[in-house]
Design a protein around this motif. Sequence first.
Motif, PDB file in Angstrom:
ATOM      1  N   PHE A   1       0.916  -1.235  -0.148  1.00 23.29           N
ATOM      2  CA  PHE A   1      -0.040  -0.070  -0.089  1.00 23.29           C
ATOM      3  C   PHE A   1       0.894   1.366   0.061  1.00 23.29           C
TER       4      PHE A   1
ATOM      5  N   ASN B   1       2.391   1.907  -3.447  1.00 22.27           N
ATOM      6  CA  ASN B   1       1.304   1.838  -4.325  1.00 22.27           C
ATOM      7  C   ASN B   1       1.371   0.690  -5.534  1.00 22.27           C
TER       8      ASN B   1
ATOM      9  N   ASP C   1      -1.997  -2.694  -6.486  1.00 20.90           N
ATOM     10  CA  ASP C   1      -3.046  -2.939  -7.708  1.00 20.90           C
ATOM     11  C   ASP C   1      -2.161  -4.077  -8.703  1.00 20.90           C
TER      12      ASP C   1
END
Length: 381
Positions: free
Chosen positions: A205, A208, A211
Amino acid sequence: MVREWKRIFSIPNFYVVLLVIPPIIFLFYGFIYQKQFARELPMAVWDEDGSSVSRTLTDMMEQNENIHFTHVVFSNAEIEKLMKEGKIFGAVHFPKNMESDAKKNHQSNITLYTNGAYLVPAKMIYKGAAEIIIKGGLAVVLQKAEKQGMPADQANTLVQPIKLNTTVLYNPEFNYQMYLTPGLVTVGLQMALIVASVLILNLEFRRNTIDGLLKISTSSSQIIIGKMLAHLCIAWLLFILISFVVFPVFDLGKPQTDFSFFILYTLLALACIGIGMMLSAISDNLLFVVDVALFFTSPAFVFSGFTFPRWAMPWYDQIYAEIMPYTHFLDGFIKLYFMELPIRYAYPEMVRLLIFIGITFPVAIVVFQKKINQYLKNIQQ
């Protein structure tokens, strides 16, 4: 798993903690105790008797491998001054008329000074000096008995009716390197594995990259198992470094214990990774989880019982020791490595490590799955 390998070798948070610092620390610990023994500890002699007996006892103590007389003093104040300056670790005082008192069957008191601030040197000086002084006292009695016409065998029995024979097992020479280096290396491993593991999930997280991870799988169990396997492989690389490089370099290798050590070590590694991943799943605060990991692992060496028996600690400290995987690893490690016992002797410790594994990974999977579900829900909204 492959993705996590790439992250370990590309992200400084991982490769510095797991691959750079451990080899340096392992060698550093080994070189600290490369001398292996604390020998010829500096001592002072205060000889007010100046007799042949006092000189003989001094010479006998000088022959002891633990003792080396470096100073001659003439008062108690001088002894204290030299100890405060760190120039001596102990001293011996022979009182006036010691030899004449012995000849008159009067008791004479020899005083041995040791610096209790340095616990190990103090014990070594006491062990070496006390043994010689006791032998010296027995020799005086034996000499008197023989002068009175008593046969040597009978005199020996009279002077020492019960003889103590001591046998020291598993580290008979009190080798510092053999005793401390393996313990320090393994506790350093626990710290490295846990500190790295607390970054595994929440760093996704923070950087980033979550995903990209979720494109591979949205199952927390698959994610955690894959990441766990990657870090376990790194832990095995560290095992190879320890068992086949560090230990042989410092003459600590015991090939007959490698397999049992590997099994116990693997359980320690899994327990550490499980604790780290659980913390990483619970909190997104990177600094907080690192602080928790350091707070949890730093006192492991002290609380494990390696330097002080756990049963003598307060009950709350004993509880704290029980919740650290290193405590149980160490109990098994002493049996398998130091005592070279069959692996079955370490089954109780292995079961306790399995309990850590059985609790931490399921908690991490459940908590992280909730985070994944919430993250995907937020994206859809």
